[in-house]
Design a protein around this motif. Structure first.
Motif, PDB file in Angstrom:
ATOM      1  N   SER A   1      15.928  67.063 -30.376  1.00 40.94           N
ATOM      2  CA  SER A   1      14.542  67.043 -29.882  1.00 40.94           C
ATOM      3  C   SER A   1      14.386  67.853 -28.598  1.00 40.94           C
ATOM      4  N   LEU A   2      15.403  67.820 -27.737  1.00 39.27           N
ATOM      5  CA  LEU A   2      15.324  68.608 -26.504  1.00 39.27           C
ATOM      6  C   LEU A   2      15.347  70.104 -26.822  1.00 39.27           C
ATOM      7  N   ALA A   3      16.242  70.510 -27.734  1.00 40.01           N
ATOM      8  CA  ALA A   3      16.283  71.917 -28.135  1.00 40.01           C
ATOM      9  C   ALA A   3      14.953  72.329 -28.770  1.00 40.01           C
TER      10      ALA A   3
ATOM     11  N   VAL B   1      30.262  67.169 -29.024  1.00 34.14           N
ATOM     12  CA  VAL B   1      29.441  68.328 -29.409  1.00 34.14           C
ATOM     13  C   VAL B   1      29.689  69.489 -28.461  1.00 34.14           C
ATOM     14  N   ALA B   2      29.746  69.212 -27.170  1.00 32.27           N
ATOM     15  CA  ALA B   2      30.004  70.273 -26.195  1.00 32.27           C
ATOM     16  C   ALA B   2      31.370  70.902 -26.434  1.00 32.27           C
ATOM     17  N   GLY B   3      32.356  70.080 -26.759  1.00 31.98           N
ATOM     18  CA  GLY B   3      33.701  70.601 -26.985  1.00 31.98           C
ATOM     19  C   GLY B   3      33.776  71.529 -28.186  1.00 31.98           C
ATOM     20  N   ILE B   4      33.060  71.168 -29.259  1.00 35.22           N
ATOM     21  CA  ILE B   4      33.051  72.026 -30.456  1.00 35.22           C
ATOM     22  C   ILE B   4      32.403  73.378 -30.143  1.00 35.22           C
ATOM     23  N   HIS B   5      31.275  73.350 -29.443  1.00 33.64           N
ATOM     24  CA  HIS B   5      30.607  74.607 -29.109  1.00 33.64           C
ATOM     25  C   HIS B   5      31.418  75.413 -28.091  1.00 33.64           C
ATOM     26  N   ALA B   6      32.111  74.732 -27.189  1.00 37.68           N
ATOM     27  CA  ALA B   6      32.977  75.435 -26.236  1.00 37.68           C
ATOM     28  C   ALA B   6      34.095  76.171 -26.968  1.00 37.68           C
ATOM     29  N   LEU B   7      34.633  75.544 -28.005  1.00 34.90           N
ATOM     30  CA  LEU B   7      35.685  76.197 -28.800  1.00 34.90           C
ATOM     31  C   LEU B   7      35.147  77.457 -29.467  1.00 34.90           C
ATOM     32  N   MET B   8      33.932  77.391 -29.996  1.00 32.72           N
ATOM     33  CA  MET B   8      33.340  78.562 -30.635  1.00 32.72           C
ATOM     34  C   MET B   8      33.076  79.687 -29.619  1.00 32.72           C
TER      35      MET B   8
ATOM     36  N   THR C   1      24.013  78.082 -25.686  1.00 34.29           N
ATOM     37  CA  THR C   1      22.793  77.284 -25.554  1.00 34.29           C
ATOM     38  C   THR C   1      23.043  75.840 -25.978  1.00 34.29           C
ATOM     39  N   ALA C   2      23.692  75.684 -27.117  1.00 32.66           N
ATOM     40  CA  ALA C   2      23.988  74.339 -27.614  1.00 32.66           C
ATOM     41  C   ALA C   2      24.950  73.609 -26.682  1.00 32.66           C
ATOM     42  N   PHE C   3      25.936  74.340 -26.173  1.00 30.12           N
ATOM     43  CA  PHE C   3      26.920  73.741 -25.271  1.00 30.12           C
ATOM     44  C   PHE C   3      26.254  73.167 -24.025  1.00 30.12           C
ATOM     45  N   LYS C   4      25.334  73.902 -23.440  1.00 28.39           N
ATOM     46  CA  LYS C   4      24.713  73.454 -22.193  1.00 28.39           C
ATOM     47  C   LYS C   4      23.926  72.163 -22.396  1.00 28.39           C
ATOM     48  N   ILE C   5      23.175  72.080 -23.485  1.00 25.41           N
ATOM     49  CA  ILE C   5      22.395  70.866 -23.749  1.00 25.41           C
ATOM     50  C   ILE C   5      23.317  69.664 -23.929  1.00 25.41           C
ATOM     51  N   ALA C   6      24.341  69.816 -24.766  1.00 18.70           N
ATOM     52  CA  ALA C   6      25.260  68.704 -25.028  1.00 18.70           C
ATOM     53  C   ALA C   6      26.054  68.327 -23.780  1.00 18.70           C
TER      54      ALA C   6
ATOM     55  N   LYS D   1      37.902  75.259 -21.739  1.00 20.16           N
ATOM     56  CA  LYS D   1      39.083  74.627 -22.328  1.00 20.16           C
ATOM     57  C   LYS D   1      39.143  73.142 -21.993  1.00 20.16           C
ATOM     58  N   LEU D   2      38.688  72.784 -20.796  1.00 18.40           N
ATOM     59  CA  LEU D   2      38.632  71.364 -20.437  1.00 18.40           C
ATOM     60  C   LEU D   2      37.721  70.597 -21.399  1.00 18.40           C
ATOM     61  N   PHE D   3      36.578  71.193 -21.717  1.00 15.77           N
ATOM     62  CA  PHE D   3      35.657  70.532 -22.644  1.00 15.77           C
ATOM     63  C   PHE D   3      36.241  70.471 -24.054  1.00 15.77           C
ATOM     64  N   VAL D   4      36.981  71.506 -24.446  1.00 18.49           N
ATOM     65  CA  VAL D   4      37.624  71.482 -25.769  1.00 18.49           C
ATOM     66  C   VAL D   4      38.645  70.347 -25.824  1.00 18.49           C
TER      67      VAL D   4
END
Length: 444
Positions: free
Chosen positions: A33-35, A195-202, A214-219, A355-358
Motif C-alpha cells: 500500500s505504501l508503494a 523482504v529487505a534482505g532478498i532485495h539487497a541480494l538482488m 526502491t523495494a529495499f528502501k521501503i522494506a 550484505k548485512l541485510f542479506v
C-alpha cells in the motif's frame, strides 16, 4: 513416539509453519500500500511495478496462510478435544471475529488484485489498506485467544465446571495487549528484514537495481523502525510475565532461586540437576529492575513452584536467549541504517551494508519462532494455565504419530512450492526489467 508427544509435535510444527506465512500476510499489504501510495502521488513507474510485484506475493501468502490456518483450526478440535470442549465457549469470540476479519480481507484482496484500471485509483488503493488492517486484526484476535491460555479470565472454575462465562473479559484478558503488541511488532521486524534482505541480494547481483533499490528502501524502513520499537514492547511483556507467570520468567532466565537484586543472565548452559547456570554473563540487579522496576525487587525463582508445575527450563532459556540475541543484532543493523540515512549517505551504496541485510534475512523469523517457543513451552505443563494440563486435553485417539508424519510432509511440500513460486516471481520481475533496459539501449 507416543501419541501425546506426536500431538504436541504436530501442533508445534503446524503453528511454526503457519506463523511465518501469517506474519508475512499481515505485514506485506502495508508495504504494498505504501508503494502504491507513492505511485499515485509521484507517477513514477517503478513504484507501480513494485506494488504489482508485491501484490502477487501477498496473494501467494494469503492463500498459504488460509490453508495452514484452516488446518490449525481442525487440529485444535481433533488433537485437543477436551480443551475445545471446555475452552471453546469461553474464548470462541476472538476466533469468530477473526473469521469475520479474514472474510473482509479476502473480499478486499479480490478487489485489489482485479481492480487495476477498473476502479477509482484512490478507492483501489484503499482496498489494499483494508487488506492490511483486516490481516493485522486477524493476527491480534488469534493472539488474544492464545493470551487467554496464558492468562485465563472470563469464567469461574468451580468443582471442575466453567461458570459465569464472560467472553468479552476472556478476550481482553490481562495478557492480550502485551502479547499482541509484541507479536505485531515482531511481524513487521521479521517481514521487513526478510523482504529487505532478498532485495539487497538482488542489488548485489546487479539485477534490476532501480526496482530492487526502491523495494529495499521501503522494506528496510519498516523493518528497522520496528526493530528499534521491539525492545520497548519486550520490556512491557517481561514485566507482564513477571507479574502473571513468574515461573515462565524463571525458566526464561534459568532463575532457580528466589532472590532480591537478581542478576540478568546472558547466555549460559542451565544445569537443572544442580540448579545453576554455567558459563553465563551476569549483570547484577538488572533482572530485578526489568521485572519490578526496582534493582532490589524480589524475583521469584523456580524454587517457588512445585516441581510438577515447572516449565522445561533448558528449551525455554535457549529460545529466549536466541530471540533476544537476534533481536539486538537487528537493532544494531537498524542503527547503522539510520546513520546511513541521516549522516553517511555514501553507506547506502556500500556493499557491506547490503550484505548485512542479506545476512539478516532469516534472523527475524528465527527470532519469531524462538519467541513462540518461549510462549508455548514456558506455559507447560498447562494448556490453560492453572486450570487444565496439556496431558489431560489430548485426544484418546491412537495413531497420532502417523498423522504427524503426514502433516509434516504436507507442510514441507507446501513450503517448497511457495518458495519456488516466489523465486519464479522474482525471476519474472528481473527478466521484465532486463528486457525493458535492453529495448531502451537498442532505441538509443
Amino acid at each position: 513416539m507416543d501419541d501425546f508427544l506426536a500431538a504436541r509435535l504436530q501442533m508445534a510444527f503446524s503453528l511454526g509453519f503457519h506463523i511465518v506465512f501469517a506474519c508475512i500476510g499481515m505485514v506485506m499489504p502495508f508495504f504494498m500500500s505504501l508503494a502504491h501510495f507513492y505511485w499515485l502521488r509521484t507517477k513514477k513507474v517503478v513504484y507501480r511495478d513494485v506494488t504489482k510485484a508485491w501484490s502477487k506475493g501477498v496473494a501467494i501468502f494469503f492463500a498459504t496462510g488460509a490453508v495452514s490456518g484452516t488446518v490449525l483450526s481442525f487440529e485444535l478440535g481433533l488433537l485437543w478435544p477436551k480443551f475445545m470442549e471446555h475452552a471453546g465457549p469461553i474464548f470462541g469470540m476472538p476466533f469468530s471475529l477473526e473469521g469475520t476479519a479474514f472474510f473482509i480481507e479476502a473480499i478486499a484482496l479480490g478487489f485489489y488484485l482485479y481492480g487495476w484500471n477498473r476502479l477509482n485509483p484512490w478507492f483501489h488503493w484503499a482496498t489494499g489498506v483494508v487488506v492490511g488492517i483486516s490481516g493485522l486484526l486477524s493476527g491480534i484476535l488469534v493472539v488474544a485467544a492464545n493470551a487467554w491460555m496464558n492468562s485465563p479470565a472470563g469464567f469461574d472454575y468451580v468443582n471442575g465446571q466453567y461458570l459465569n462465562i464472560d467472553p468479552i473479559k476472556a478476550m481482553f484478558n490481562e495478557a492480550w495487549f502485551s502479547q499482541s503488541l509484541h507479536m505485531c511488532i515482531a511481524a513487521f521486524v521479521s517481514t521487513g528484514f526478510a523482504v529487505a534482505g532478498i532485495h539487497a541480494l538482488m542489488i548485489l547481483k546487479g539485477k534490476s537495481v532501480k526496482f530492487h533499490s526502491t523495494a529495499f528502501k521501503i522494506a528496510a524502513v519498516f523493518g528497522t523502525v520496528a526493530a528499534c520499537l521491539q525492545p520497548l514492547s519486550g520490556d512491557i511483556s517481561a514485566k507482564d510475565v513477571a507479574k502473571r507467570q513468574p515461573e515462565k520468567l524463571a525458566a526464561m532466565e534459568a532463575h532457580f532461586h528466589t532472590e532480591r537484586f537478581a542478576p540478568l543472565i546472558i547466555g549460559g548452559i542451565p544445569d537443572t540437576a544442580n540448579k545453576k547456570v554455567d558459563y553465563a554473563i551476569r549483570i547484577p540487579g538488572l533482572l530485578s529492575f526489568m521485572a519490578t522496576g526496582d534493582f532490589n525487587g524480589e524475583v521469584k525463582g523456580l524454587d517457588s513452584v512445585p516441581q510438577e508445575d515447572q516449565p522445561p527450563v533448558t528449551v525455554t532459556h535457549y529460545a529466549f536467549q536466541i530471540m533476544v540475541g537476534l533481536g539486538m543484532a537487528m537493532v544494531l543493523i537498524a542503527v547503522l541504517y539510520f546513520i546511513a540515512l541521516w549522516k553517511k549517505k555514501d553507506w547506502l551504496r556500500s556493499r557491506w551494508l547490503l550484505k548485512l541485510f542479506v545476512i539478516a534475512t532469516p534472523l527475524g523469523f528465527i527470532a519469531l519462532e524462538a519467541g513462540w517457543t518461549v510462549t508455548e513451552v514456558g506455559r507447560q505443563p498447562w494448556i490453560i494455565r492453572g486450570v487444565m494440563r496439556t496431558a489431560d486435553a489430548v485426544t484418546p485417539m491412537p495413531g497420532i504419530a502417523y498423522s504427524f508424519y503426514l502433516f509434516t510432509a504436507v507442510y514441507i511440500s507446501l513450503a517448497v512450492i511457495v518458495s519456488l513460486l516466489l523465486f519464479r516471481q522474482i525471476s519474472m520481475v528481473d527478466k521484465l526489467y532486463d528486457s525493458a533496459n535492453q529495448s531502451k539501449d537498442e532505441q538509443l
